[in-house]
Enzyme design. Structure first.
Site, PDB file in Angstrom:
ATOM      1  N   GLU A 153       4.245   3.511  -4.476  1.00  0.00           N
ATOM      2  CA  GLU A 153       5.158   3.234  -5.594  1.00  0.00           C
ATOM      3  C   GLU A 153       6.391   4.133  -5.539  1.00  0.00           C
ATOM      4  OE1 GLU A 153       1.927   3.682  -5.681  1.00  0.00           O
ATOM      5  OE2 GLU A 153       0.946   2.554  -7.286  1.00  0.00           O
TER       6      GLU A 153
ATOM      7  N   ASN B 152       2.231   3.705   1.133  1.00  0.00           N
ATOM      8  CA  ASN B 152       1.926   5.136   1.063  1.00  0.00           C
ATOM      9  C   ASN B 152       2.072   5.787   2.436  1.00  0.00           C
ATOM     10  OD1 ASN B 152      -0.453   3.626   1.634  1.00  0.00           O
ATOM     11  ND2 ASN B 152      -1.768   5.300   0.995  1.00  0.00           N
TER      12      ASN B 152
ATOM     13  N   GLU C 222       1.120   9.306   4.251  1.00  0.00           N
ATOM     14  CA  GLU C 222       0.346  10.536   4.114  1.00  0.00           C
ATOM     15  C   GLU C 222       0.809  11.603   5.106  1.00  0.00           C
ATOM     16  OE1 GLU C 222      -3.785   9.327   4.189  1.00  0.00           O
ATOM     17  OE2 GLU C 222      -3.605   8.468   2.178  1.00  0.00           O
TER      18      GLU C 222
ATOM     19  N   CYS D  74       2.852   8.322  -2.524  1.00  0.00           N
ATOM     20  CA  CYS D  74       2.292   7.024  -2.911  1.00  0.00           C
ATOM     21  C   CYS D  74       3.291   5.907  -2.603  1.00  0.00           C
ATOM     22  CB  CYS D  74       2.015   6.992  -4.412  1.00  0.00           C
ATOM     23  SG  CYS D  74       0.686   8.061  -4.943  1.00  0.00           S
TER      24      CYS D  74
ATOM     25  N   CYS E  16      -0.796   5.991 -10.108  1.00  0.00           N
ATOM     26  CA  CYS E  16      -1.262   7.331 -10.497  1.00  0.00           C
ATOM     27  C   CYS E  16      -0.302   7.930 -11.529  1.00  0.00           C
ATOM     28  CB  CYS E  16      -1.365   8.227  -9.267  1.00  0.00           C
ATOM     29  SG  CYS E  16       0.211   8.919  -8.717  1.00  0.00           S
TER      30      CYS E  16
HETATM   31  N1  THU Z   1      -1.978   5.852  -3.575  1.00  0.00           N
HETATM   32  C1  THU Z   1      -0.886   5.071  -3.732  1.00  0.00           C
HETATM   33  O1  THU Z   1      -0.077   4.906  -2.811  1.00  0.00           O
HETATM   34  N2  THU Z   1      -0.697   4.469  -4.920  1.00  0.00           N
HETATM   35  C2  THU Z   1      -1.568   4.518  -5.968  1.00  0.00           C
HETATM   36  O2  THU Z   1      -1.320   3.902  -6.995  1.00  0.00           O
HETATM   37  C3  THU Z   1      -2.804   5.307  -5.858  1.00  0.00           C
HETATM   38  C4  THU Z   1      -2.950   6.099  -4.614  1.00  0.00           C
HETATM   39  C5  THU Z   1      -2.206   6.474  -2.271  1.00  0.00           C
HETATM   40  C6  THU Z   1      -2.079   7.968  -2.205  1.00  0.00           C
HETATM   41  C7  THU Z   1      -2.935   8.285  -1.013  1.00  0.00           C
HETATM   42  O3  THU Z   1      -2.173   8.099   0.168  1.00  0.00           O
HETATM   43  C8  THU Z   1      -4.021   7.218  -1.041  1.00  0.00           C
HETATM   44  O4  THU Z   1      -3.523   6.170  -1.854  1.00  0.00           O
HETATM   45  C9  THU Z   1      -5.358   7.708  -1.593  1.00  0.00           C
HETATM   46  O5  THU Z   1      -5.178   8.345  -2.808  1.00  0.00           O
END
Ligand code: THU
Length: 162
Positions: A75, A62, A64, A73, A112
């Protein structure tokens, strides 16, 4: 009026030790790549690793952003990388793990909603089911045989056709 129902089966393992060698390796890679996440805001570091049908392995984490909605994310970072680096290949298995710096990392997380939609598109494009291996840094592991099970009644390109 009729009533329909949806159900699916998935596998629950007590720990990574119960997996096959290949699955164990992939989940271990996902655990390790969480270290490359850029998650200074949530401190929730996610790692995803894909095994492709051409034998290659691709990783994503991920990423940000101070403008929160701009974050991505793990994925979807991974799906974009696979499509860019190996446009003709299909993902067979994806392992997803995380390290939560604010709490425990002891149970699986599932993708998600937006990532489920993106997984669906990749499977449709490549005509290949994606098997998911989901686990934290320790604890139970889920194996979901087909990612489409996580998004029943999904909206797809077929809906755009007349
Ligand atoms: N996140 C992911 O990378 N994958 C998921 O399946 C759930 C959430 C990340 C998004 C964000 O950077 C952090 O986790 C918190 O939500």
């Amino acid at each position: 009026m009729t009533k329909e129902h949806f159900q699916f089966e998935y596998e629950v393992y007590n720990s990574i030790d119960e997996l096959t060698e290949d699955d164990k390796w992939l989940l271990d890679e996902a655990r390790e790549v969480t270290q490359q996440a850029y998650a200074p805001y949530s401190r929730f570091h996610v790692g995803a690793v894909a095994k492709l049908n051409n034998g290659e392995t691709v990783k994503g984490t991920n990423q940000e952003n101070a403008s929160f909605p701009a974050g991505l994310c793990a994925e979807r970072v991974l799906l974009a990388a696979v499509s860019s680096l190996h446009p003709k290949a299909a993902i067979e298995t994806m392992a997803i793990s995380y390290f939560n710096h604010n709490g425990e990392s002891n149970k699986p997380i599932t993708p998600c909603g937006i990532c489920r939609q993106s997984l669906q598109e990749h499977m449709e494009k490549t005509k290949t089911p994606i098997r998911l291996i989901l686990g934290g840094m320790y604890g139970e592991v889920y194996v979901i045989p087909h990612a489409e099970m996580l998004l029943p009644m999904s909206f797809t390109s077929k809906d755009l056709k007349q």
